[in-house]
Scaffold this motif. Structure first.
Motif: not given
Lengths: 195, 174
Positions: A7-9, B101-106
């Motif tokens: 999800a970071n990419d 946000p840090n706790d976000a999912d895909r």
């Protein structure tokens, strides 16, 4: 839930997204042909409606020719000529056309620029090919009415409404054309940056 | 060439294009239209335009470039037609990323990314969508008609923007 590693990419995230029903499309060739046929029919029908509306106007004014004589024939004849001219212009400008055939050959910048210019030019010249042709017919109608019945309140209101209507359509189109022109200038700046 | 062979060629090319790029076309439609009903219409329009376009495909460019050009050009026409209804579009240079946000999912991350794309002006949207699909600067230039330098600048801006978009949320939480 913590962020998944991919999800970071953004590329990975984008390419591996689960597609909703709206994005999945498996169409058979037969279905594509059917839909293409439907689209063609819709465009033909839209064109027919435009011509139909023009034909109604022409028939209505032609009917008047039998009960009018001499110079009183001038207004309906001018309005019939204006309607034919506008219908011809609508046909020539292809208002109901589908996507240009060279969509696969044109790079997007060029394609986008041409589409916007086509729309802007059509809007900017509306007064010339859509409004102006009717002016002589309406002026003649008012002159005939003034000669027959004198200048009365109805005629003045009719004239004012007509002027306001024409001015309103013209201003609206000018405003829309100016908005398109800003986008065109922006794309042209991109073209200059390309050189 | 006979009419029958042109038609077969057209059908075969369309089938091949859908096999290879069908999923990408769905994603592309997602990048151009937020409303799911309208998105279906746009995707249908893209498929139709694509099939019709193959009548004139002469191999002057790769199948991928052709497919993406037709799809993007169809989508741009769509955006122009729908322009009055939507919010104001901005360029990559004007766009500010909202950190995920840090706790976000895909799902949330993807929704944020899609929203960000849908706010962009058409040319910038094409660049970001092509980049997300894995195209390099040369291919993006061929697709969009932008110069290498122009594409490089935009891609650099996209990368910076997306890095902020995806990483700042994490950094805030550190």
């Amino acid at each position: 839930m913590p962020i998944d590693s991919d999800a970071n990419d953004p590329r990975n995230l984008w390419q591996n997204q689960e597609q909703g029903e709206g994005e999945k499309m498996t169409i058979t060739i037969d279905e594509i042909r059917r839909r293409a046929g439907r689209l063609e029919r819709r465009i033909r029908w839209r064109n027919l409606r435009e011509y139909g509306a023009g034909a109604v106007v022409i028939v209505a004014f032609t009917a008047q020719l039998w009960r009018l004589h001499g110079w009183r024939l001038v207004p309906p004849l001018l309005l019939i000529a204006a309607t034919i001219y506008v219908m011809f212009q609508l046909h020539r400008r292809g208002a109901a056309r589908s996507l240009p055939a060279d969509a696969g050959l044109s790079a997007s910048l060029d394609f986008h620029l041409r589409e916007l210019e086509r729309q802007r030019d059509a809007l900017q010249t509306v007064w010339l090919w859509y409004l102006l042709p009717f002016v002589p017919g309406f002026v003649a109608t008012m002159m005939v009415s003034a000669l027959d019945r004198g200048i009365n309140t109805f005629l003045i209101v009719f004239g004012v409404v007509l002027v306001l209507l024409f001015a309103g359509i013209w201003r609206l189109n000018e405003w829309a054309a100016r908005k398109l022109d800003l986008k065109i200038q922006e794309l042209k700046r991109m073209e200059v940056d390309n050189q | 060439m006979s009419t029958a062979s042109i038609v077969t060629g057209q059908d075969d090319l369309y089938k091949r294009a859908v096999e290879e790029f069908g999923a990408a076309l769905g994603r592309l439609a997602h990048g151009y239209e937020a409303d799911s009903e309208k998105r279906r219409d746009l995707l249908q329009e893209i498929h139709l335009a694509l099939w019709r376009s193959f009548e004139g495909f002469d191999g002057r460019c790769s199948l991928r470039t052709w497919v993406y050009r037709v799809a993007h050009n169809t989508a741009v026409s769509w955006v122009i037609r729908q322009k009055r209804a939507g919010p104001q579009m901005v360029s990559i240079e004007e766009l500010d990323a909202t950190p995920v946000p840090n706790d976000a999912d895909r799902r949330v991350a993807l929704a944020r990314l899609t929203q960000l794309i849908q706010r962009l002006k058409p040319m910038d949207r094409q660049v970001i969508l092509a980049w997300l699909e894995g195209m390099d600067a040369a291919a993006i230039g061929e697709l969009t008609g932008l110069s290498g330098g122009n594409v490089a600048t935009k891609v650099h801006r996209i990368k910076t923007l997306l890095a902020r978009h995806f990483n700042e949320g994490g950094r805030h939480a550190d």
